[in-house]
Design an enzyme around this catalytic site. Structure first.
Site, short mmCIF file in Angstrom:
data_model
loop_
_atom_site.label_atom_id
_atom_site.label_comp_id
_atom_site.label_asym_id
_atom_site.label_seq_id
_atom_site.Cartn_x
_atom_site.Cartn_y
_atom_site.Cartn_z
N CYS A 39 131.01 -0.14 100.41
CA CYS A 39 131.70 -0.05 99.12
C CYS A 39 130.98 1.01 98.28
O CYS A 39 129.75 0.98 98.15
CB CYS A 39 131.66 -1.40 98.40
N CYS A 62 129.18 -0.92 95.11
CA CYS A 62 128.04 -1.85 95.21
C CYS A 62 127.29 -1.79 96.54
O CYS A 62 126.33 -2.53 96.73
CB CYS A 62 128.52 -3.27 94.94
N CYS A 81 136.56 -5.37 97.70
CA CYS A 81 135.19 -5.66 98.12
C CYS A 81 134.87 -7.10 97.71
O CYS A 81 135.10 -7.50 96.56
CB CYS A 81 134.22 -4.69 97.44
N CYS A 114 131.91 -7.02 94.70
CA CYS A 114 132.16 -6.53 93.33
C CYS A 114 133.62 -6.56 92.92
O CYS A 114 133.94 -6.32 91.75
CB CYS A 114 131.61 -5.12 93.15
N CYS A 128 144.15 -0.12 105.38
CA CYS A 128 144.39 1.24 104.91
C CYS A 128 143.60 1.43 103.62
O CYS A 128 143.97 0.92 102.57
CB CYS A 128 145.89 1.41 104.69
#
Length: 178
Positions: free
Chosen positions: A83, A86, A132, A135, A155
């Site tokens: 991510c 984070c 995510c 976060c 995607c």
């Protein structure tokens, strides 16, 4: 007759696409993660200070980057995708495939708990948004038209991801025969 055919095709094709896209998304809408809450929470001001304007737009405002413009849609290097907000480990290159869509696509996250899924009913259709798990940053969507073994296509937006290539092991020194 040709004008009538053109008009009908021009009207019916978008309607057919809308229903086929909506139906595809509706099948996966039940995949949403129940009672999901991010564990890393920051204010918009904190996120804006940390992220680029494009990252903030996609990760925090659920935007989408244009197809074929992202850094990772054509990345074939071995490594791990995290991510961008984070640094939660999300995907590996082993599950990445070329979907032809212009966005990086994966058939599975690195672990079941790396991402969370939410119903996205925007634009008059139901899709499954992928965020995510740490976060809550918007990553993209998951569709049920991917390759085996899962049949899924995660995607993702490149701008939502950070990539770290696999480090090659340092060669070991051969012992001296003296």
């Amino acid at each position: 007759m040709t004008l009538l055919k053109s008009c009908l095709t021009g009207l019916l094709l978008p309607v057919a696409l809308l229903f086929s896209t909506a139906a595809c998304g509706q099948a996966g809408a039940s995949r949403a993660t129940a009672d999901y809450k991010p564990t890393l929470v920051k204010t918009d001001a904190q996120w804006k200070a940390q992220l680029t304007p494009e990252q903030f737009h996609v990760l925090r405002e659920k935007g989408t980057e244009r197809a074929f413009t992202g850094e990772f849609h054509d990345n074939h290097a071995a490594g791990t995708y995290y991510c961008a907000a984070c640094h939660q480990k999300l995907f590996t290159s082993e599950t990445k495939f070329d979907s032809g869509t212009g966005w990086p696509s994966f058939w599975a996250p690195v672990t079941k708990n790396a991402v969370a899924e939410n119903v996205d009913a925007s634009y008059g259709m139901k899709r499954v948004e992928v965020v995510c798990a740490r976060c809550g940053g918007h990553l993209g969507h998951v569709f049920e038209d991917g390759p085996k073994p899962t049949g899924l296509r995660y995607c993702m937006n490149s701008v939502s991801l950070a990539f770290e290539p696999t480090k090659k092991a340092a060669p070991t020194a051969k012992p001296n025969k003296n």
